[in-house]
Design an enzyme around this catalytic site. Structure first.
Site, PDB file in Angstrom:
ATOM      1  N   ILE A  92      21.416  29.552  42.723  1.00 45.57           N
ATOM      2  CA  ILE A  92      22.207  28.417  42.265  1.00 45.57           C
ATOM      3  C   ILE A  92      22.652  28.762  40.849  1.00 45.57           C
ATOM      4  O   ILE A  92      21.857  29.246  40.039  1.00 45.57           O
ATOM      5  CB  ILE A  92      21.406  27.099  42.306  1.00 45.57           C
ATOM      6  CG1 ILE A  92      22.271  25.928  41.815  1.00 45.57           C
ATOM      7  CG2 ILE A  92      20.103  27.185  41.529  1.00 45.57           C
ATOM      8  CD1 ILE A  92      21.601  24.554  41.969  1.00 45.57           C
ATOM      9  N   SER A  93      23.922  28.561  40.560  1.00 46.11           N
ATOM     10  CA  SER A  93      24.476  28.946  39.261  1.00 46.11           C
ATOM     11  C   SER A  93      23.848  28.145  38.130  1.00 46.11           C
ATOM     12  O   SER A  93      23.296  27.057  38.329  1.00 46.11           O
ATOM     13  CB  SER A  93      25.994  28.740  39.249  1.00 46.11           C
ATOM     14  OG  SER A  93      26.636  29.610  40.144  1.00 46.11           O
TER      15      SER A  93
END
Length: 230
Positions: free
Chosen positions: A64-65
């Protein structure tokens, strides 16, 4: 990759958004409201690190960024995420950004996530159900599908906004085809060295492309290659 605050300094979703505002990354009320409404902590397994400005592994060789990257993409797409608009999230992963999109486009709009790992699709739906975006999922304006994101999701095209959460060696033609004239696509492009590109589709169908910033994303590839870690 730049990190905008230390791991120990932020432990609440609202404080994370305020820090993004203080650093000039979140500049609009609409983006701030969406990020405040959708608690990032619901979408990660290690809630104690949910608000750290760093990418986190979500399994299956993907991440997940970091919050600042999500915020940057929301800002770049903001004018194309008005109530009633349609948005496609390619490589939707945990469902976090898809949920933010759904909050912004509302019940009259449509937010579609596409993810090729079925287990991630299943867990992302559970995440969304536990979030402020749950009503949009229940009434149908938000949906997450198993599919090859490189092919987009033609069923609800054309889209006002398309976000891609993995780096493509070149911009997939299917995504340009599914972008509405006047719409915007945000996608990381490159192999070892990547640029976050902003693609605006003109009224005549041509596109204008601008490099926004250098980034580092996992590759946009086949499910088999991803699971091998290629």
């Amino acid at each position: 990759m730049k990190q905008f605050w230390s791991p120990s300094s932020i432990n609440k979703n609202k404080a994370m958004v305020e820090n993004l505002q203080n650093h000039g990354i979140v500049t609009s009320d609409e983006v701030a409201k969406a990020m405040e409404a959708v608690d990032r902590g619901v979408f990660v397994t290690d809630r104690s690190s949910a608000y750290v400005d760093s990418p986190m592994s979500i399994g299956y060789n993907v991440t997940i960024s970091a919050p600042h990257m999500h915020a940057m993409c929301l800002q770049l797409l903001e004018k194309h995420l008005k109530p009633g608009m349609r948005v496609l999230d390619v490589g939707s992963g945990t469902g976090y950004l898809t949920a933010c999109f759904a909050v912004m486009v509302g019940t009259e709009g449509r937010a579609i996530g596409v993810e090729h790992i079925p287990e991630l699709v299943a867990s992302s739906v559970k995440n969304i159900e536990a979030s402020a975006a749950s009503p949009f999922l229940k009434e149908g304006s938000l949906a997450v599908h198993v599919g090859d994101g490189r092919q987009g999701w033609a069923e609800f095209a054309p889209y006002d906004a398309i976000h891609v959460g993995a780096a493509a060696p070149e911009i997939p033609e299917a995504l340009i085809d599914q972008l509405k004239p006047g719409g915007r696509l945000v996608i990381p492009v490159g192999n070892i060295f990547q640029d976050l590109q902003v693609v605006d589709k003109n009224s005549d169908g041509s596109v204008s492309i601008k490099d926004e910033t250098s980034v580092r994303y996992v590759p946009l590839t086949s499910r088999e290659a991803q699971l091998r870690g290629d």
